[in-house]
Motif scaffolding. Structure first.
Motif, PDB file in Angstrom:
ATOM      1  N   ASN A   6       0.497  -1.574   0.286  1.00 49.37           N
ATOM      2  CA  ASN A   6       0.186   0.112   0.295  1.00 49.37           C
ATOM      3  C   ASN A   6       0.533   1.678   0.012  1.00 49.37           C
ATOM      4  OD1 ASN A   6      -0.187  -0.885   3.056  1.00 49.37           O
ATOM      5  ND2 ASN A   6       0.101   1.007   2.980  1.00 49.37           N
ATOM      6  N   ALA A   7       0.313   2.785  -0.176  1.00 51.74           N
ATOM      7  CA  ALA A   7       0.708   3.491  -0.702  1.00 51.74           C
ATOM      8  C   ALA A   7       0.096   4.373   1.487  1.00 51.74           C
ATOM      9  CB  ALA A   7       0.070   4.388  -1.326  1.00 51.74           C
ATOM     10  N   LYS A   8       1.354   5.354   0.999  1.00 45.37           N
ATOM     11  CA  LYS A   8       0.783   6.273   2.027  1.00 45.37           C
ATOM     12  C   LYS A   8       1.117   7.918   1.687  1.00 45.37           C
ATOM     13  CE  LYS A   8       5.648   8.023   2.467  1.00 45.37           C
ATOM     14  NZ  LYS A   8       5.474   9.795   2.150  1.00 45.37           N
ATOM     15  N   ILE A   9       0.625   8.906   2.490  1.00 38.04           N
ATOM     16  CA  ILE A   9       0.218  10.196   3.023  1.00 38.04           C
ATOM     17  C   ILE A   9       1.544  10.302   4.279  1.00 38.04           C
ATOM     18  CG2 ILE A   9      -1.744  10.397   1.213  1.00 38.04           C
ATOM     19  CD1 ILE A   9      -2.801  11.060   3.837  1.00 38.04           C
ATOM     20  N   ASN A  10       1.552  11.713   3.389  1.00 35.27           N
ATOM     21  CA  ASN A  10       2.289  12.754   4.882  1.00 35.27           C
ATOM     22  C   ASN A  10       1.041  13.480   5.369  1.00 35.27           C
ATOM     23  OD1 ASN A  10       4.053  11.426   2.385  1.00 35.27           O
ATOM     24  ND2 ASN A  10       6.075  12.546   4.742  1.00 35.27           N
ATOM     25  N   ILE A  11       0.795  13.870   6.378  1.00 32.25           N
ATOM     26  CA  ILE A  11       0.188  15.083   7.122  1.00 32.25           C
ATOM     27  C   ILE A  11       1.492  15.747   7.393  1.00 32.25           C
ATOM     28  CG2 ILE A  11      -1.148  15.480   8.573  1.00 32.25           C
ATOM     29  CD1 ILE A  11      -2.739  12.640   8.134  1.00 32.25           C
ATOM     30  N   GLY A  12       1.800  16.630   7.116  1.00 28.91           N
ATOM     31  CA  GLY A  12       2.200  17.686   7.794  1.00 28.91           C
ATOM     32  C   GLY A  12       3.908  17.320   7.332  1.00 28.91           C
ATOM     33  N   GLY A  22      24.898  15.107   4.878  1.00 24.00           N
ATOM     34  CA  GLY A  22      24.427  15.511   3.911  1.00 24.00           C
ATOM     35  C   GLY A  22      22.333  15.416   3.754  1.00 24.00           C
ATOM     36  N   TYR A  23      22.291  14.710   4.551  1.00 26.98           N
ATOM     37  CA  TYR A  23      20.444  14.391   4.806  1.00 26.98           C
ATOM     38  C   TYR A  23      20.153  15.856   5.066  1.00 26.98           C
ATOM     39  CZ  TYR A  23      21.611   9.523   3.219  1.00 26.98           C
ATOM     40  OH  TYR A  23      21.871   8.229   2.309  1.00 26.98           O
ATOM     41  N   HIS A  24      18.844  15.077   5.871  1.00 27.47           N
ATOM     42  CA  HIS A  24      18.034  16.381   6.799  1.00 27.47           C
ATOM     43  C   HIS A  24      17.391  15.828   7.244  1.00 27.47           C
ATOM     44  CE1 HIS A  24      18.475  17.859   2.218  1.00 27.47           C
ATOM     45  NE2 HIS A  24      18.363  19.606   3.717  1.00 27.47           N
ATOM     46  N   ASP A  25      16.753  16.596   8.760  1.00 26.95           N
ATOM     47  CA  ASP A  25      16.036  16.678   9.867  1.00 26.95           C
ATOM     48  C   ASP A  25      14.639  16.186   9.492  1.00 26.95           C
ATOM     49  OD1 ASP A  25      17.527  14.401  11.382  1.00 26.95           O
ATOM     50  OD2 ASP A  25      18.381  16.160  12.646  1.00 26.95           O
ATOM     51  N   ILE A  26      13.751  15.816   9.427  1.00 27.31           N
ATOM     52  CA  ILE A  26      12.242  16.161   8.878  1.00 27.31           C
ATOM     53  C   ILE A  26      11.777  15.884  10.164  1.00 27.31           C
ATOM     54  CG2 ILE A  26      12.859  15.906   6.441  1.00 27.31           C
ATOM     55  CD1 ILE A  26      10.934  13.756   7.107  1.00 27.31           C
ATOM     56  N   GLU A  27       9.759  16.299  10.414  1.00 26.57           N
ATOM     57  CA  GLU A  27       9.267  16.162  11.274  1.00 26.57           C
ATOM     58  C   GLU A  27       8.243  15.375  10.338  1.00 26.57           C
ATOM     59  OE1 GLU A  27       8.372  18.565  14.519  1.00 26.57           O
ATOM     60  OE2 GLU A  27      10.822  18.185  15.561  1.00 26.57           O
ATOM     61  N   THR A  28       7.008  14.575  10.339  1.00 27.00           N
ATOM     62  CA  THR A  28       5.804  14.608   9.481  1.00 27.00           C
ATOM     63  C   THR A  28       5.597  13.462  10.149  1.00 27.00           C
ATOM     64  OG1 THR A  28       5.664  14.114   7.273  1.00 27.00           O
ATOM     65  CG2 THR A  28       7.472  12.555   7.986  1.00 27.00           C
ATOM     66  N   ILE A  29       3.843  12.827   9.793  1.00 26.73           N
ATOM     67  CA  ILE A  29       3.194  12.405   9.997  1.00 26.73           C
ATOM     68  C   ILE A  29       2.991  10.839   8.724  1.00 26.73           C
ATOM     69  CG2 ILE A  29       0.891  11.485  11.023  1.00 26.73           C
ATOM     70  CD1 ILE A  29       1.049  13.543  12.786  1.00 26.73           C
ATOM     71  N   PHE A  30       3.225   9.680   9.450  1.00 24.27           N
ATOM     72  CA  PHE A  30       3.181   9.311   7.859  1.00 24.27           C
ATOM     73  C   PHE A  30       1.745   8.383   8.445  1.00 24.27           C
ATOM     74  CE2 PHE A  30       7.711   8.110   7.661  1.00 24.27           C
ATOM     75  CZ  PHE A  30       7.561   8.706   6.274  1.00 24.27           C
ATOM     76  N   TYR A  31       0.382   8.104   6.850  1.00 25.64           N
ATOM     77  CA  TYR A  31      -0.474   7.311   7.385  1.00 25.64           C
ATOM     78  C   TYR A  31      -0.962   6.404   6.486  1.00 25.64           C
ATOM     79  CZ  TYR A  31      -5.662   6.948   8.739  1.00 25.64           C
ATOM     80  OH  TYR A  31      -6.444   6.708   9.380  1.00 25.64           O
ATOM     81  N   PRO A  32      -1.326   5.391   6.715  1.00 31.02           N
ATOM     82  CA  PRO A  32      -1.004   4.235   5.301  1.00 31.02           C
ATOM     83  C   PRO A  32      -2.389   4.315   4.648  1.00 31.02           C
ATOM     84  CG  PRO A  32      -1.885   3.124   7.234  1.00 31.02           C
ATOM     85  CD  PRO A  32      -1.005   4.934   7.902  1.00 31.02           C
TER      86      PRO A  32
END
Length: 269
Positions: A6-12, A22-32
């Protein structure tokens, strides 16, 4: 053996800082969401991989193949298989299709070969393949931090809402998306913000990738505006784009959005 990845969406999605690696720190919500690729696995004399459906740009080994070889390097007893992948989840959309495919290959191989790997073990392997890959092992809503690979479970249920996803004919690579972002400390506590009524999310919950991407690809911003015009309680680009989703209280006619991109109607997990 057949698996439905299945896919997911990011909420925020807040990009808080660029790391020394070289990477970035993030904050997000994964929702399937129930929008599936189909992973079919058969016994074979030697490993092989084929894909059907949506075209996958050639960029070296695909994640399914990497998943197979990663697990086999630690478990030589894994039998060779032929993997056939039916792609339905758009590529370069911010929906995590490739990561999901790889995670489901890991889970299928563990079951097929009776490795009895626990979720925590599978997540460690998945994390080596992609930042969000480990999310798809358990497929529960999470608050993700770090590079998107550190998870905290959250209570979030959108099953009573109707979600639509619109994918324009635009492919956005992760590198391109990050090149448009200026990292900054989040001004909002995302875990507190999602406890607000959904119609208030648009005032607090943002996707930092949108600002640069909208300037470069105005049609993506137009899709978001159209979703709000149609009554979406909340609309956002998912991940690094280019797909945009809208959350509605009930099903609405979105035929006119088909001029801007392909419209998908996944059902919530």
């Amino acid at each position: 053996m057949i698996s439905f990845a299945n896919a997911k969406i990011n909420i925020g999605l807040f990009v808080s800082r660029r790391r020394e690696d070289g990477y970035h720190d993030i904050e997000t919500i994964f929702y399937p969401v129930k929008m599936y690729d189909v992973v079919e696995m058969h016994a074979a004399d030697s490993y092989s991989f084929e894909t059907y459906g949506i075209h996958i740009p050639e960029r070296g080994d695909n994640l399914c193949t990497k998943a197979y070889h990663l697990l086999k390097s630690d478990f030589p007893q894994i039998e060779p298989v032929a993997i056939k992948l039916l792609k339905n989840i758009p590529v370069g959309a911010g929906l995590g299709g490739g990561s999901s495919d790889a995670a489901f290959v890991l889970k299928a191989l563990s079951e097929w070969n009776k490795l009895n790997l626990k979720a925590e073990e599978l997540q460690k392997y998945a994390a080596k393949l992609g930042a969000d890959c480990a999310f798809f092992v358990e497929n529960k809503p999470v608050f993700a931090t770090g590079i998107g690979d550190e998870f905290s479970e959250i209570s979030l249920d959108l099953s009573t809402y109707w979600i639509v996803i619109v994918k324009p004919d635009i492919h956005i690579s992760t590198a391109e998306a990050y090149s448009q972002v200026i990292p900054a400390a989040p001004e909002v506590d995302l875990c507190r913000a999602i406890k607000l009524p959904i119609q208030e999310w648009k005032y607090y919950i943002k996707n930092d990738f949108e600002f640069g991407i909208f300037d470069k690809y105005p049609v993506i911003q137009e899709i978001k505006h159209k979703l709000y015009e149609k009554g979406a309680l909340y609309a956002s680009m998912s991940g690094s784009g280019s797909a945009v989703y809208g959350i509605f209280e009930e099903e609405v006619n979105l035929d006119e959005l088909e001029a801007l991109g392909k419209v998908f109607h996944p059902v919530e997990l």
